[in-house]
Design a protein around this motif. Structure first.
Motif, PDB file in Angstrom:
ATOM      1  N   TYR A  66      -1.638  -0.964  -5.091  1.00 29.67           N
ATOM      2  CA  TYR A  66      -2.370  -0.415  -3.945  1.00 29.67           C
ATOM      3  C   TYR A  66      -1.889  -1.007  -2.629  1.00 29.67           C
ATOM      4  CZ  TYR A  66      -5.625   2.230  -6.814  1.00 29.67           C
ATOM      5  OH  TYR A  66      -6.178   3.154  -7.677  1.00 29.67           O
ATOM      6  N   VAL A  67      -1.385  -2.233  -2.656  1.00 31.19           N
ATOM      7  CA  VAL A  67      -0.787  -2.800  -1.447  1.00 31.19           C
ATOM      8  C   VAL A  67       0.390  -1.936  -1.001  1.00 31.19           C
ATOM      9  CG1 VAL A  67       0.568  -4.751  -0.561  1.00 31.19           C
ATOM     10  CG2 VAL A  67      -1.533  -5.166  -1.853  1.00 31.19           C
ATOM     11  N   ARG A  68       1.128  -1.399  -1.953  1.00 33.24           N
ATOM     12  CA  ARG A  68       2.279  -0.552  -1.612  1.00 33.24           C
ATOM     13  C   ARG A  68       1.838   0.799  -1.049  1.00 33.24           C
ATOM     14  NH1 ARG A  68       6.382  -2.659  -6.417  1.00 33.24           N
ATOM     15  NH2 ARG A  68       6.190  -4.823  -5.705  1.00 33.24           N
ATOM     16  N   ILE A  69       0.747   1.310  -1.551  1.00 36.12           N
ATOM     17  CA  ILE A  69       0.203   2.527  -0.955  1.00 36.12           C
ATOM     18  C   ILE A  69      -0.224   2.252   0.490  1.00 36.12           C
ATOM     19  CG2 ILE A  69      -1.695   4.183  -1.032  1.00 36.12           C
ATOM     20  CD1 ILE A  69       0.330   4.672  -3.202  1.00 36.12           C
ATOM     21  N   GLU A  70      -0.877   1.121   0.696  1.00 35.54           N
ATOM     22  CA  GLU A  70      -1.334   0.749   2.037  1.00 35.54           C
ATOM     23  C   GLU A  70      -0.159   0.696   3.011  1.00 35.54           C
ATOM     24  OE1 GLU A  70      -4.107  -2.814   3.896  1.00 35.54           O
ATOM     25  OE2 GLU A  70      -2.633  -3.328   2.354  1.00 35.54           O
ATOM     26  N   ARG A  71       0.956   0.158   2.577  1.00 45.43           N
ATOM     27  CA  ARG A  71       2.096  -0.035   3.477  1.00 45.43           C
ATOM     28  C   ARG A  71       2.952   1.222   3.639  1.00 45.43           C
ATOM     29  NH1 ARG A  71       5.419  -3.171   6.204  1.00 45.43           N
ATOM     30  NH2 ARG A  71       7.676  -3.025   5.929  1.00 45.43           N
ATOM     31  N   TYR A  72       3.173   1.976   2.552  1.00 50.33           N
ATOM     32  CA  TYR A  72       4.209   3.011   2.581  1.00 50.33           C
ATOM     33  C   TYR A  72       3.676   4.444   2.583  1.00 50.33           C
ATOM     34  CZ  TYR A  72       7.210  -0.948   1.499  1.00 50.33           C
ATOM     35  OH  TYR A  72       7.862  -2.146   1.548  1.00 50.33           O
TER      36      TYR A  72
ATOM     37  N   SER B 239      12.984  -2.493  -0.953  1.00 52.64           N
ATOM     38  CA  SER B 239      14.087  -2.428   0.014  1.00 52.64           C
ATOM     39  C   SER B 239      14.368  -0.981   0.412  1.00 52.64           C
ATOM     40  CB  SER B 239      15.348  -3.069  -0.597  1.00 52.64           C
ATOM     41  OG  SER B 239      16.450  -2.899   0.262  1.00 52.64           O
ATOM     42  N   HIS B 240      14.346  -0.099  -0.580  1.00 51.61           N
ATOM     43  CA  HIS B 240      14.589   1.321  -0.318  1.00 51.61           C
ATOM     44  C   HIS B 240      13.484   1.915   0.565  1.00 51.61           C
ATOM     45  CE1 HIS B 240      15.835   5.465  -1.097  1.00 51.61           C
ATOM     46  NE2 HIS B 240      14.569   5.741  -1.373  1.00 51.61           N
ATOM     47  N   LEU B 241      12.242   1.593   0.267  1.00 50.12           N
ATOM     48  CA  LEU B 241      11.117   2.130   1.042  1.00 50.12           C
ATOM     49  C   LEU B 241      11.110   1.574   2.459  1.00 50.12           C
ATOM     50  CD1 LEU B 241       8.351   1.962  -1.713  1.00 50.12           C
ATOM     51  CD2 LEU B 241       9.391   4.035  -0.781  1.00 50.12           C
ATOM     52  N   ASP B 242      11.444   0.302   2.611  1.00 51.17           N
ATOM     53  CA  ASP B 242      11.528  -0.274   3.953  1.00 51.17           C
ATOM     54  C   ASP B 242      12.596   0.445   4.780  1.00 51.17           C
ATOM     55  OD1 ASP B 242       9.505  -2.150   3.754  1.00 51.17           O
ATOM     56  OD2 ASP B 242      10.836  -3.721   2.989  1.00 51.17           O
ATOM     57  N   SER B 243      13.692   0.795   4.132  1.00 50.38           N
ATOM     58  CA  SER B 243      14.755   1.526   4.824  1.00 50.38           C
ATOM     59  C   SER B 243      14.262   2.900   5.284  1.00 50.38           C
ATOM     60  CB  SER B 243      15.967   1.684   3.895  1.00 50.38           C
ATOM     61  OG  SER B 243      16.972   2.460   4.508  1.00 50.38           O
ATOM     62  N   GLU B 244      13.487   3.566   4.417  1.00 46.40           N
ATOM     63  CA  GLU B 244      12.952   4.876   4.791  1.00 46.40           C
ATOM     64  C   GLU B 244      11.981   4.761   5.958  1.00 46.40           C
ATOM     65  OE1 GLU B 244      11.690   7.818   2.054  1.00 46.40           O
ATOM     66  OE2 GLU B 244      12.839   7.006   0.387  1.00 46.40           O
TER      67      GLU B 244
END
Length: 334
Positions: free
Chosen positions: A94-100, A215-220
């Motif tokens: 859920y932290v990843r949903i919050e961020r991305y 890393s991939h999501l941060d790039s997006e």
């Protein structure tokens, strides 16, 4: 005006079943029913809410958002779905949903916040609490539980689910789906999780894969930040060109210092097509002009790139479900 992934629209229409004209509903928001299911293809949020309200005019939508949410599959979310799956615990997912989540919608923000009962997973969506928005919120929280159940051996049931809007005639289906009390007329749209539930290990949690996907999501996300000004500049250029008719992509691209091919690619990376962006610009411009009595309907048709007022009227009614005259009457600033 924000955008949402076309995946949500497809899921809602599919959940409505054979009682609605699926190709027509999807075409109204610019989706080809027979085209590929691309989560990066975006549609304007107001058009999505309009579509849900058209469905509600034809069928009972009490359980519609629950069916749509239950049908969501992690693999359909692309890299974000894989990142959710690869996190080591449900809480980390859920932290990843919050961020991305911004990769899939520009109208919703999420927040994880401590609560006396556990942790709140909060959904924030700006805008009037119209029916389409309310249905979308229910489907979003239902999908948040659906994907959690896909990564865990334990049947995930939150402590409570809260919605800000009023309850439907029956909430039995909601409580059955979520497996907990569901409270309407609440102060937040949120799911309440226990610490024990969020600490559950995910079936396929893997730190190595997680690092690669993050890393991939941060790039997006970085690419979105770069392209956002481009979209804003393109909308301004389109708005200025509309009085001369529908602008051509090559003309707008040239004005921005890009080739037509590069412009198309960068819009695609941002989940848009030139047609979608042009239609969104036309609609935004038309709504703004209609709120002011300074221009006649014929002048607004001209300023938004239509050669005839009748064509403008048909397009505007397709966008918002009302004629320009009735929209002006309801929204005019006097």
């Amino acid at each position: 005006m924000g955008h949402v992934t076309s995946l949500f629209a497809r899921k809602m229409v599919a959940a409505a079943g054979d009682c609605v004209d699926a190709p027509a509903l999807l075409a109204r928001v610019g989706i080809d029913r027979n085209g590929p299911w691309d989560p990066k293809e975006m549609i304007p949020a107001p058009a999505y809410y309009d579509m849900l309200e058209r469905i509600a005019a034809q069928v009972d939508v009490t359980e519609l958002p629950l069916r749509a949410g239950a049908s969501m599959r992690l693999d359909e979310y692309g890299a974000l779905g894989l990142a959710f799956k690869a996190a080591t615990t449900l809480g980390a997912s859920y932290v990843r949903i919050e961020r991305y989540a911004r990769l899939w919608t520009s109208v919703v923000d999420y927040e994880l916040r401590p609560d006396p009962a556990g942790t709140l997973f909060i959904l924030r969506r700006a805008g009037a609490r119209r029916l389409g928005l309310r249905l979308s919120n229910e489907a979003t929280l239902a999908s948040a539980i659906s994907i959690a159940r896909q990564v865990n051996r334990t049947h995930i049931a939150p402590l409570e689910v809260r919605f800000q809007h009023a309850a439907p005639k029956s909430i039995t289906a909601h409580e059955d789906w979520f497996g907990c009390p569901v409270r309407f007329d609440a102060d937040l749209d949120a799911i309440v999780f226990s610490a024990k539930t969020l600490a559950l290990p995910n079936l396929l949690g893997d730190e190595g894969i997680s690092r690669y996907l993050i890393s991939h999501l941060d790039s997006e996300l970085s690419q979105m930040a770069v392209d956002a000004p481009l979209v804003d500049k393109a909308k301004d250029a389109i708005a200025q060109a509309l009085s001369e008719g529908t602008p051509k992509m090559a003309t707008i691209a040239s004005g921005l210092g890009l080739s037509a091919r590069s412009f198309h690619r960068r819009l695609s990376e941002h989940g848009m097509s030139f047609k979608t962006l042009t239609d969104a610009t036309r609609r935004d411009l038309a709504e703004g002009l209609l709120r002011d009595d300074q221009h006649s309907l014929a002048e607004i048709a001209f300023l938004t790139g239509f050669s005839e007022q009748s064509a403008f009227t048909r397009a505007f009614k397709r966008w918002v479900g009302h004629t320009p005259a009735s929209y002006r009457k309801a929204h005019s600033v006097r």
